[in-house]
Design an enzyme around this catalytic site. Structure first.
Site: not given
Ligand code: AMP
Length: 209
Positions: A14, A89, A123, A154, A166
């Site tokens: 994404k 989410r 990554r 990282r 996750r």
């Molecule tokens: P991401 O960078 O999108 O993979 O997000 C990293 C972490 O941030 C996730 O594993 C969640 O712990 C938290 N996070 C990011 N976006 C959300 C969201 N929209 N709702 C809840 N937790 C989020």
């Protein structure tokens, strides 16, 4: 104003696609993950609360996320719409978003679970400009990052243990959103297990529908 949602499991690409689509559409990328990581780094009250959820690979509570988005969407660069990356989410987040702003397209980048661990664990990004790379699929060139000052970075949660939580969070709390948006007729699926350029082409095509 109309916004776009980039939807998909962790490691689907994404962030990489958001960078590219931003260049084509002019819509700014709004990544709740990036916003939370910045809050953790700055040790704001939001960051302090979010940190333990993020380290455990769990979703941060909806109220925190919705407040972040409400504030972000008020900024001048968001007035013509934004590209959400990693938000919404959960169904309550999508319901809150529907009250805040119109969404014209939800683009689901689909990648099978068995590919996710390799994708996430390989990554890294440039700590200077934020460009996202991957050891196998998209390595930084020998001459370094385009920004001219490559610093390898990282993510703390990009490890095998956290990826499992996750992915579970994605299947239990996020994937029900696919039907929720499909019922609204704005959901478009793109095969994310291919060359990065082919995926971008398909996303741009879907955005024209
Ligand atoms: P991401 O960078 O999108 O993979 O997000 C990293 C972490 O941030 C996730 O594993 C969640 O712990 C938290 N996070 C990011 N976006 C959300 C969201 N929209 N709702 C809840 N937790 C989020």
């Amino acid at each position: 104003m109309s916004s776009i949602v980039l939807f998909g499991p962790p490691g689907a690409g994404k962030g990489t696609q958001a960078e590219r689509i931003t260049t084509s559409t002019g819509l700014p990328q709004v990544s709740t993950g990036d916003m939370l990581r910045a809050a953790v780094k700055q040790q704001t009250p939001t960051g302090i609360e979010a940190k333990e959820y993020m380290e455990a690979g769990l979703l941060v509570p909806d109220s925190i996320i919705i407040d972040l988005i409400r504030d972000r969407i008020k900024l001048p660069d968001a007035q013509a719409g934004v590209m959400f990356d990693g938000f919404p989410r959960t169904i309550p987040q999508a319901e809150a978003l529907a009250q805040i702003t119109a969404v014209s397209h939800v683009i689901a980048i689909e990648v099978p679970d068995e590919r996710i661990v390799d994708r996430i664990c390989g990554r890294y990004s440039c700590g200077n400009c934020g460009s996202v790379y991957h050891e196998t699929f998209n390595p930084v060139s020998n001459s370094g990052c385009e920004c001219g000052d490559f610093i390898e970075k990282r993510r703390a949660d990009d490890n095998k243990e956290t990826v499992k939580s996750r992915l579970s969070a994605y299947h239990e709390q996020t994937s029900p959103l696919a039907d929720w948006y499909d019922n609204k007729g704005i959901f478009h699926r793109v095969n994310g297990d291919r060359d990065i350029n082919l995926i971008s082409d398909d996303i741009l095509l879907a955005l024209k529908k």
